[in-house]
Design a protein around this motif. Structure first.
Motif: not given
Length: 857
Positions: A213-236
């Motif tokens: 929902i808010h992308g490409n916020q540049i940082a000195t050691n990378g980049v931040v993208h704001v997302i609209d949900r918490v990610l859970t592990a995917v395995g199956n």
């Protein structure tokens, strides 16, 4: 200076265009948002927010101009574009946002909950230090929406669970949105877990179906993208999920039966709309049992729920059509927060992310056309037809293992009078809409004949923009089912029953026109087989025509033929087969041209309205008009004829050129020429004790009375049938002319005995009866004159009172012909041209024999 400015400005625009083209969808949409907000000041972006929610989008042009997202009204917001910020007292967002390490950048973009959890989980030191990271940071609202139990477990175990969960949101290299390609799989910093990237054409970018929902916020050691949900592990995989989910046991059984389940265990990017057990229970039992018992149908059913693309719910901001593994398409859309499939809200749970795709649970089973019976293919606009087929018992005759084609008229084609018909007549009408074989739209060609289950033959007419069967033309919407096709038609199909001549003769409206046709010796044209379009003026067109006028017309047969044959054209042209509003030019038999077009479903002929069109005959079609047609460029050279025509034709100015004459139109345009050539008779000897007559004849078999004990054997060469039709070969229409000839049929008729008795003597009635008893054991037929038949008792009554003299004559005739052998040949005329007439030759040892052969001129 101006030239330099224009050059610089052009270079800037070209450079901006090239950059936009090279960038990803997200960046393109962001550029459009910046353009829409240019009046608000520098570096301002226009967003749309769905009313009643906190959802905001950099919108596509479609959503922007509709003023809605997912069918809900959206308000316009103006915010600083990513990477910029406001300054007091100035318009827009002229300042560049400060650049900090990833931890500090989380605060800049407002992801304070993620920043706080990074602090307490000891991740802060890492994301403040050296490196190049991509952090997909859940928004504050995303943490609030997380399942409370999961949220509590994370917070209770910050050093392990929370730390690992945050690492799962990170990639150990910088990835801007332009680097996030659709279908890409990234490896997270937790246990090499996969992160599935999707970058959609509408600018939406997702990570395991969480939207940036808010992308490409540049940082000195990378980049931040704001997302609209918490990610859970995917395995199956999707297969793994189906195998363990109790609520999908019915789908599991169908997938195993159809051998589709294994597909969902392979690597890929699938979307599965998974019907729950409750959805399967809602299906009629007979339908479910039929589909599950048919492997082809069950495979089609399961594959119809699978897309070969990964469609996350957050990427769907409007309706779009997607192809399924079954081959047909579904429309996936949204209505507020709900997903829709084919316009119906049916998704109970969405975005179950697996390693090879996403699952959306639905509460309805989607049945593809390929798994349906042909009668089930009817849509909302054909319910009258399908209901009548069921009510009149015709549906039961459409066997699942059979092959059929339904020609389904639209609901509006059935008038109240039609629906009030006797059911037997209505059933016959419906039978004319069911073809015995399965015929797809691309298999239909001009001149084709289709047999209905009622035994009727329906003709197919193919035009530039239409396909018609008899009087009715198709509309869009053909479908293919398990046992047949359904095609949609504008009107009820009326198969032809009579010739053009018979139709004119049986309708009093055309009596004057028919009398002129007969006077011009053209009635035979309208009676013979062929393909004609006839424009017939009603008697109203001849108002003011006196008997003397009519006599003048009839006396000039050449002029009369020219006028009448201007109403006739070769080929069958259905009014609704013409492209609306476009003029079609037809050449008439007279040689002139007719100009036809349809306007508001009305056929115009030389700008004259047809009062009734598409009256089908076995040899053509009639369009009714109320004016006499006349070619505008054809002059008249006779004063009397000019006066008569001016009485009848007032819509054009008729040319007058004194002493000009009408050209002669020979009737060879339809006549059959007789070609004679010499041929030896075919002699067959079977039994020398039996006299045998063998003849070589043409046309219909000829029956003759012969003496008792004789046998008739005939070799029959039937009249050739020449057909011209159009086939689609390699995508292009090809006209084919074909001759079908019955080369030989041998017919041997059984002998039938009849007795004719003529009274004329003085013997009494008893003697006559005795003679009848002795010699007439069975009177089969009594034939006299027109073939009237009398039984034994009738003969006795006839002979009552006869004199003593009588004459008894016994004769034998042939009965019904019996086909012994038949050979039918089809040849293309261009490959087998008609032979020239050969000079008469005498056969060796006998007189010349002649064979009559037919050929069309």
């Amino acid at each position: 200076m101006k030239i330099f400015f224009l050059f610089t400005f052009s270079t800037f625009l070209l450079s901006a265009f090239e950059q936009a083209t090279a960038s990803a969808h997200y960046d393109k949409i962001l550029t459009h948002s910046r353009i829409r907000a240019r009046d608000q000041g520098p570096n301002v972006c226009a967003l749309q927010q769905v009313m009643g929610t906190k959802k905001k989008y950099f919108s596509t042009c479609r959503n922007w101009y509709q003023g809605a997202i997912c069918g809900k009204k959206a308000t316009v917001l103006y915010e600083c574009c990513p990477g910029y910020m406001k300054m007091d007292g100035t318009r827009g967002c002229p300042a560049v946002a400060p650049i900090d390490h990833v931890y500090g950048t989380l605060g800049i973009v407002g992801a304070t909950s993620t920043q706080q959890y990074s602090d307490i989980s000891k991740l802060r030191e890492e994301i403040e230090g050296r490196g190049s990271f991509t952090f997909f940071a859940p928004s504050n609202e995303a943490w609030e929406q997380l399942n409370s139990e999961i949220h509590r477990n994370l917070v209770d175990n910050v050093n392990i669970e929370l730390y690992n969960a945050l690492h799962h949101h990170m990639v150990n290299k910088r990835m801007l949105t332009k680097d996030l390609k659709n279908g890409m799989t990234l490896v997270s910093m937790y246990n090499d877990q996969k992160l599935l990237i999707n970058h959609y054409p509408n600018g939406v970018v997702t990570v395991n179906c969480a939207r940036i929902i808010h992308g490409n916020q540049i940082a000195t050691n990378g980049v931040v993208h704001v997302i609209d949900r918490v990610l859970t592990a995917v395995g199956n995989t999707i297969q793994d999920f189906i195998e363990v989910e109790d609520d999908l046991s019915s789908l599991r059984a169908a997938a195993i039966t159809s051998d589709v389940l294994d597909i969902l265990g392979r690597p890929g990017h699938y979307t599965l709309f998974a019907p729950t057990n409750e959805a399967f229970e809602r299906l009629p039992r007979g339908v479910l049992e039929r589909i599950m018992g048919d492997k082809v149908a069950s495979e089609a059913l399961v594959k119809f729920h699978i897309l070969n693309t990964l469609q996350c719910s957050e990427a769907i901001t409007g309706g779009a059509v997607y192809e399924t593994l079954e081959g047909n398409t579904v429309e996936v859309g949204c209505d507020g927060e709900s997903l829709t499939v084919n316009g119906v809200k049916m998704v109970k749970r969405k975005d179950i992310v697996t390693s090879n795709g996403v699952i959306h649970l639905i509460d309805e089973v989607l049945i593809p056309d390929s798994a349906k019976q042909v009668i089930e293919l009817g849509g909302a606009q054909q319910t009258t037809f399908t209901d009548l087929v069921a009510q009149l018992g015709l549906a039961s005759s459409l066997r699942p293992e059979g092959q059929y084609t339904l020609l389904a008229p639209l609901n509006g084609a059935f008038s109240d009078d039609t629906l009030r018909m006797d059911q037997r007549l209505l059933k016959t009408i419906l039978q004319n809409h069911i073809i015995k074989v399965k015929v797809g739209l691309n298999e239909l060609y001009n001149g084709q004949e289709l047999e209905t289950i009622g035994g009727k033959l329906l003709r197919v007419f193919v035009y530039r923009t239409a396909v018609c069967i008899e009087n009715s033309c198709m509309v869009r919407g053909s479908k293919e089912g398990r046992n047949g096709f359904i095609h949609i038609f504008r009107q009820i199909i009326n198969p032809a029953e009579k010739t053009l001549h018979e139709m004119l003769r049986n309708d009093k409206r055309f009596s004057v026109f028919l009398s002129l046709v007969k006077a011009a010796d053209l009635d035979d044209v309208l009676s013979r087989p062929g393909e004609w379009t006839l424009f017939v003026p009603t008697n109203d067109a001849f108002k003011g025509l006196t008997d003397d006028d009519k006599d003048i017309l009839i006396r000039d047969k050449n002029a009369l033929r020219n006028i009448l044959l201007y109403h006739l054209t070769q080929g069958v042209f259905i009014g609704s087969g013409f492209e609306p509003g476009v003029t079609n030019i037809l050449k008439t038999i007279q040689g002139g041209k007719l100009y036809l077009k349809t306007v508001n479903d009305t056929l115009l002929v030389n700008e004259l309205k047809s009062r009734e069109s598409d009256l089908m005959a076995t040899n053509g079609v009639i369009h009714v008009i109320d004016k006499l047609l006349y070619p505008a460029d054809l002059p008249v050279g006779n004063d009397q004829l000019l006066t008569i025509l001016k009485k009848l034709i007032k819509y054009i100015q008729i040319k007058f050129v004194r002493d000009s004459t009408f050209k002669e139109i020979p009737l060879t345009f339809y006549k059959i020429n007789i070609i004679e050539s010499n041929v030896q008779p075919i002699i067959r000897k079977e039994d020398p004790s039996i006299t045998q007559l063998t003849k070589l004849i043409e046309g219909e078999p000829e029956f003759k009375i012969v003496r008792e004990g004789e046998t008739i054997t005939k070799v029959i060469h039937g009249e050739p049938i020449i057909k011209t039709y159009t086939k689609i070969i390699d995508g292009r229409p090809v006209e084919v002319t074909e001759k079908k000839v019955t080369e030989e049929r041998i017919i041997q008729g059984p002998e039938i005995k009849y007795t004719r008795i003529t009274a004329g003597g003085s013997d009494n009635e008893e003697k006559l009866k005795k003679l009848l008893e002795e010699e007439v054991t069975k009177v089969t037929k009594f034939i006299e004159g027109d073939g009237h038949l009398l039984e034994d008792e009738e003969i006795k009554r006839l002979l009552q009172g006869a004199g003593t003299e009588y004459t008894k004559v016994t004769k034998v005739i042939e009965g019904e012909p019996q086909i012994i052998e038949r050979e039918i040949k089809k040849v293309h005329l261009e490959e087998a041209p008609v032979r020239r007439v050969q000079p008469t030759r005498r056969t060796q040892g006998g007189a010349a024999r002649r064979r009559t052969r037919l050929a069309y001129s």
